[in-house]
Design an enzyme around this catalytic site. Structure first.
Site, mmCIF file in Angstrom:
data_model
loop_
_atom_site.group_PDB
_atom_site.id
_atom_site.type_symbol
_atom_site.label_atom_id
_atom_site.label_comp_id
_atom_site.label_asym_id
_atom_site.label_seq_id
_atom_site.Cartn_x
_atom_site.Cartn_y
_atom_site.Cartn_z
ATOM 1 N N ASP A 31 0.839 -1.198 0.000
ATOM 2 C CA ASP A 31 0.000 0.000 0.000
ATOM 3 C C ASP A 31 0.876 1.251 0.000
ATOM 4 O O ASP A 31 0.570 2.245 -0.652
ATOM 5 C CB ASP A 31 -0.892 0.039 1.253
ATOM 6 C CG ASP A 31 -1.972 -1.024 1.188
ATOM 7 O OD1 ASP A 31 -1.986 -1.778 0.191
ATOM 8 O OD2 ASP A 31 -2.780 -1.105 2.137
ATOM 9 N N TYR A 32 1.982 1.157 0.759
ATOM 10 C CA TYR A 32 2.870 2.316 0.852
ATOM 11 C C TYR A 32 3.420 2.684 -0.530
ATOM 12 O O TYR A 32 3.372 3.840 -0.955
ATOM 13 C CB TYR A 32 4.014 2.016 1.833
ATOM 14 C CG TYR A 32 5.014 3.140 1.885
ATOM 15 C CD1 TYR A 32 4.767 4.276 2.653
ATOM 16 C CD2 TYR A 32 6.203 3.085 1.131
ATOM 17 C CE1 TYR A 32 5.659 5.328 2.681
ATOM 18 C CE2 TYR A 32 7.101 4.144 1.150
ATOM 19 C CZ TYR A 32 6.829 5.262 1.919
ATOM 20 O OH TYR A 32 7.704 6.309 1.937
ATOM 21 N N GLU A 109 -27.384 -16.494 -11.604
ATOM 22 C CA GLU A 109 -26.510 -15.486 -10.978
ATOM 23 C C GLU A 109 -27.131 -15.014 -9.675
ATOM 24 O O GLU A 109 -28.311 -15.247 -9.431
ATOM 25 C CB GLU A 109 -26.409 -14.253 -11.891
ATOM 26 C CG GLU A 109 -25.670 -14.496 -13.158
ATOM 27 C CD GLU A 109 -25.777 -13.300 -14.101
ATOM 28 O OE1 GLU A 109 -26.336 -12.257 -13.714
ATOM 29 O OE2 GLU A 109 -25.300 -13.446 -15.229
ATOM 30 N N LYS A 111 -28.774 -12.201 -7.326
ATOM 31 C CA LYS A 111 -29.516 -10.962 -7.544
ATOM 32 C C LYS A 111 -29.017 -9.966 -6.496
ATOM 33 O O LYS A 111 -29.402 -10.029 -5.325
ATOM 34 C CB LYS A 111 -31.022 -11.193 -7.420
ATOM 35 C CG LYS A 111 -31.841 -9.949 -7.717
ATOM 36 C CD LYS A 111 -33.291 -10.302 -7.909
ATOM 37 C CE LYS A 111 -34.220 -9.126 -8.052
ATOM 38 N NZ LYS A 111 -33.706 -7.796 -8.087
ATOM 39 N N TYR A 220 -23.245 -7.515 -14.615
ATOM 40 C CA TYR A 220 -23.995 -8.695 -15.044
ATOM 41 C C TYR A 220 -24.652 -8.600 -16.412
ATOM 42 O O TYR A 220 -25.481 -9.434 -16.757
ATOM 43 C CB TYR A 220 -25.061 -9.042 -14.004
ATOM 44 C CG TYR A 220 -25.933 -7.875 -13.556
ATOM 45 C CD1 TYR A 220 -26.766 -7.219 -14.452
ATOM 46 C CD2 TYR A 220 -25.925 -7.447 -12.231
ATOM 47 C CE1 TYR A 220 -27.559 -6.163 -14.056
ATOM 48 C CE2 TYR A 220 -26.718 -6.391 -11.820
ATOM 49 C CZ TYR A 220 -27.533 -5.756 -12.733
ATOM 50 O OH TYR A 220 -28.316 -4.719 -12.334
ATOM 51 N N LYS A 311 -36.974 -14.553 -5.826
ATOM 52 C CA LYS A 311 -36.623 -13.721 -4.672
ATOM 53 C C LYS A 311 -36.741 -14.507 -3.380
ATOM 54 O O LYS A 311 -37.698 -15.270 -3.196
ATOM 55 C CB LYS A 311 -37.537 -12.503 -4.614
ATOM 56 C CG LYS A 311 -37.443 -11.645 -5.881
ATOM 57 C CD LYS A 311 -37.049 -10.234 -5.605
ATOM 58 C CE LYS A 311 -38.192 -9.368 -5.222
ATOM 59 N NZ LYS A 311 -37.788 -7.976 -5.017
ATOM 60 N N CYS A 408 -46.885 10.655 31.614
ATOM 61 C CA CYS A 408 -47.524 11.691 32.438
ATOM 62 C C CYS A 408 -48.838 11.203 33.048
ATOM 63 O O CYS A 408 -49.503 11.943 33.762
ATOM 64 C CB CYS A 408 -47.759 12.953 31.620
ATOM 65 S SG CYS A 408 -49.085 12.761 30.418
ATOM 66 N N CYS A 423 -51.636 10.684 23.642
ATOM 67 C CA CYS A 423 -51.719 11.363 24.932
ATOM 68 C C CYS A 423 -51.996 12.820 24.589
ATOM 69 O O CYS A 423 -51.265 13.432 23.814
ATOM 70 C CB CYS A 423 -50.383 11.233 25.682
ATOM 71 S SG CYS A 423 -50.251 12.399 27.045
HETATM 72 S S1 IVH Z 1 -30.154 -8.627 -15.372
HETATM 73 C C1 IVH Z 1 -33.031 -6.973 -18.698
HETATM 74 N N1 IVH Z 1 -28.821 -9.685 -13.389
HETATM 75 O O1 IVH Z 1 -32.490 -6.541 -10.373
HETATM 76 C C2 IVH Z 1 -32.540 -7.573 -17.426
HETATM 77 N N2 IVH Z 1 -30.266 -7.855 -12.908
HETATM 78 O O2 IVH Z 1 -35.432 -6.490 -10.406
HETATM 79 C C3 IVH Z 1 -31.390 -6.864 -16.871
HETATM 80 N N3 IVH Z 1 -30.222 -7.153 -10.548
HETATM 81 O O3 IVH Z 1 -32.948 -4.200 -12.967
HETATM 82 C C4 IVH Z 1 -31.086 -7.181 -15.485
HETATM 83 N N4 IVH Z 1 -28.760 -8.640 -9.870
HETATM 84 O O4 IVH Z 1 -31.081 -3.819 -11.102
HETATM 85 C C5 IVH Z 1 -29.712 -8.750 -13.754
HETATM 86 N N5 IVH Z 1 -27.529 -10.691 -11.751
HETATM 87 C C6 IVH Z 1 -28.410 -9.752 -12.110
HETATM 88 C C7 IVH Z 1 -28.960 -8.845 -11.188
HETATM 89 C C8 IVH Z 1 -29.875 -7.901 -11.629
HETATM 90 C C9 IVH Z 1 -29.523 -7.616 -9.511
HETATM 91 C C10 IVH Z 1 -31.178 -6.054 -10.461
HETATM 92 C C11 IVH Z 1 -31.170 -5.116 -11.627
HETATM 93 C C12 IVH Z 1 -32.507 -5.321 -12.275
HETATM 94 C C13 IVH Z 1 -33.331 -5.675 -11.101
HETATM 95 C C14 IVH Z 1 -34.599 -6.357 -11.498
#
Ligand code: IVH
Length: 667
Positions: A31-32, A109, A111, A220, A311, A408, A423
């Site tokens: 880092d230095y 992937e 989210k 992504y 989700k 109170c 109150c």
């Molecule tokens: S792909 C057209 N990949 O989630 C599709 N989105 O609720 C483009 N997000 O708008 C998005 N991880 O902001 C994609 N691995 C991932 C993601 C991702 C998070 C977010 C992104 C998106 C939203 C949709």
């Protein structure tokens, strides 16, 4: 040696070290040594401003200040994703896709739960970074994004001439916790979660402050499809070669899956393993890999058919309810709070949870000693969302809402149609008295610097203040006698109080703390009534005629203004010189758009969207975000969406183009 060559050599060397450190996690110098190189570069750049480069590694520390983020159009619309919480629905989606695109392979992937960003690179250099905004247009936050160290400023060749990469900006837990701890020590308000904090951070004006917060990014999506490779997974891998931090297969952040089973196993793995990640995710994204298949599947109006999100449900865990206590707010509102056996949830120890009101307690049928389920939503305070009835003791007593104020001891009241108990002892219930003054001095209200809630508590205790107006009669002699007060702190308080006299009427109206009158309502009232006289003399009908003022607020205002103590307080504040009239620029009643509701859409050539919106407010109009029967005009620039156009036309809302807007506003 040629200075320009030396500057470029240092920049290129520092870019490489940044990439090794922040993206590959494999530094080769200390880092230095890195700091020495950076210092050398900064010195040369300071001496030779003619060689300025917005993508120099020195911009990582920030320093540039953006007053207003410009709204710009996305080259490719920024769409959202369809989503589901149900594994069955996810399976249905996979089967549907497999039918429409036989042999499709999928990529799973994470989210990422952060802020979406689109970053454009031209000739290998970062040229622009834009937030999602409404999907068609977003804010240009390039200056702030340049400070995020895992986002390359200069790519490694060969790269396409012009392309965009999208991803999510996240704030790692460690940085979030440290920031909140620091804010708490300074008496500042806390961020509810890392996502809110990331999005607030990206909108800071001072990029040096952004640089300090420690944001990170995961990428992504590469656009246009096909610039880097013929399918999504290879495009992402290729982006890694250009210098981007991409999800790694060995971390299982990304995986190619060719069966429902493989996808389910990815989902199940992360539903558990997400708790160990150093940043927040809220699900898993499943995408069709090949661009050809993506094209065949196409898009709906809002989202691609070739991708969806699964989700995760918010984390919910059981613990024991030890007792219920009741808090008194500044307006006298009583909030029941569950005191819980401490449990570890979503990265913090939870000891208390909000129970909102009497109805909520009844709905849960809460009993003493119950095993309850707590959940963390978007708020700082977790919620009790259910009770494990099977675990209840026969002898357990139902929780009864209190009948008297815990502070109170006045009897509580609950109005018809309202969920909250209050109150009514406004003038001498201690938390109400100091709560009202805390609110009055707060940043969004009168912003009185030099004092905080501890000072307020002390002043109330010593009987020096009991209403906000009392702050304006405080003297040096009174303050200097308080414990811990020296000349400097006394003068700070007095200066802060004096300076607050120039706050505009809408701040004053918000600050005095009438129940239901928040900052927005106060603004609307000031815009409509303009002076305190006309507000005080308004009847119910007059009040209801003002924008966004409904029956609850109107009745509350009438009840408040009937009370002699409120009238006296307002009169005293006025005597002390506070503003009770709208500022001149607010008084443009002859403006062509006075009190008109306007939707701004598209891009304008002669004025930025932000400037136009500001102008509308200055001229007494109000900006609304979506078109309805109540909209007076749509100001339509270039590229207004077809859906908006259709809606405005069908509702008969006048649509003005740029020329017409200029004529109307006399520009
Ligand atoms: S792909 C057209 N990949 O989630 C599709 N989105 O609720 C483009 N997000 O708008 C998005 N991880 O902001 C994609 N691995 C991932 C993601 C991702 C998070 C977010 C992104 C998106 C939203 C949709």
């Amino acid at each position: 040696m040629d200075v320009q060559i030396e500057i470029e050599r240092l920049r290129s060397e520092l870019h490489k070290h940044n990439h090794r450190y922040y993206t590959l996690d494999a530094p080769v110098i200390s880092d230095y040594d890195f700091d020495q190189l950076l210092k050398k570069l900064e010195q040369l750049e300071a001496a030779h401003p003619e060689f300025f480069d917005p993508n120099s590694p020195s911009v990582r520390v920030g320093g540039e200040v953006t007053k207003n983020f410009e709204t710009v159009s996305h080259r490719f619309p920024m769409l959202s994703l369809g989503n589901t919480y149900s594994l069955e629905e996810l399976q249905d989606w996979i089967i549907r896709v497999q039918k429409l695109a036989p042999n499709a392979t999928f990529v799973c992937e994470l989210k990422y739960d952060g802020v979406a960003i689109g970053i454009q690179y031209v000739n290998g250099a970062l040229s622009r970074a834009v937030t999602r905004g409404d999907g068609a247009q977003g804010d240009d936050i390039t200056t702030n994004v340049r400070t995020i160290k895992s986002i390359p400023l200069q790519l490694t060749a060969p790269y396409p001439e012009d392309f965009e990469i999208r991803g999510e900006i996240v704030l790692p837990h460690a940085r979030f916790d440290a920031l909140n701890a620091q804010r708490s020590a300074q008496g500042l308000s806390l961020f509810a979660n890392p996502r809110n904090c990331a999005s607030g951070t990206l909108k800071l004006q001072d990029s040096a402050e952004v640089a300090k917060r420690g944001l990170d990014a995961y990428l992504y999506y590469v656009l246009p499809e096909g610039v880097l490779a013929s399918n999504h997974s290879e495009s992402i891998a290729h982006a890694g070669k250009l210098g981007f931090k991409i999800p790694r297969t060995q971390d299982k952040f990304i995986a190619k899956c060719d069966s429902i089973e493989a996808i389910m196993s990815f989902v199940n793995h992360w539903d558990k393993a997400r708790k160990e990640l150093p940043f927040d995710i809220d699900g898993v994204v499943i995408k069709v890999d090949s661009y050809k298949a993506q094209e065949d599947l196409g898009f709906t109006a809002k989202s691609p058919r070739w991708a969806t999100a699964f989700k995760f449900k918010a984390e919910r865990i059981p613990t024991v309810l030890e007792s219920v206590s009741y808090q008194v707010g500044r307006t006298g509102a009583i909030t029941p709070v569950a005191n819980l056996k401490p449990v570890w949830l979503g990265g913090t120890t939870v000891k208390r949870a909000s129970l909102h009101n009497e109805d909520q307690i009844a709905a849960l049928d809460l009993h003493n000693g119950d095993t309850v389920f707590v959940e963390k939503g978007g708020e700082i305070i977790p919620k009790v969302v259910g009770v494990d009835v099977l675990n209840r003791m026969e002898s357990a007593l139902r929780i009864e809402f209190i009948s008297h104020c815990p502070e109170c001891h006045s009897p509580l009241s609950r109005l018809d149609g309202e969920a909250q108990h209050y109150c009514l002892n406004e003038s001498s219930c201690e938390p109400q008295v100091s709560g009202r003054i805390d609110h009055f001095i707060s940043r969004k209200a009168m912003d009185i610097t030099g004092m905080g809630s501890e000072t307020v508590a002390l002043l109330v205790k010593k009987n020096l203040v009991s209403t906000p107006a009392d702050l304006y009669k405080l003297t040096y002699e009174e303050l200097i006698q308080l414990d811990g007060f020296k000349e400097r702190s006394v003068l700070n308080v007095l200066d802060g109080v004096e300076a607050s006299k120039s706050q505009p009427f809408e701040r004053v109206l918000f600050a005095i703390g009438i129940r239901h009158v928040g900052a927005t309502v106060a603004k609307k009232l000031v815009r409509h009534f303009r002076t305190i006289e006309s507000l005080l003399s308004a009847n119910r009908e007059d009040l209801l005629a003002a924008e966004e003022i409904g029956e609850v607020i109107a009745d509350q205002l009438l009840a408040t203004f009937q009370k002699p103590e409120w009238r006296l307080e307002i009169e005293r504040l006025r005597q002390y010189g506070l503003n009770f009239e709208a500022e001149l620029k607010e008084q443009l009643s002859d403006s062509p758009i006075s009190a008109k509701k306007i939707v701004v859409s598209g891009v304008f050539e002669s004025i930025s969207r932000n400037e136009l919106k500001e102008l509308i407010e200055t001229l007494g109009g109000s900006n609304v975000s979506s078109i309805s029967g109540k909209t007076d005009y749509v100001f339509a620039g270039e590229g207004m969406g077809p859906a908006k156009l259709k809606k405005a036309t069908s509702l008969g809302v006048p649509i003005l183009n740029e020329m017409e807007v200029r004529t109307l506003l006399n520009l």
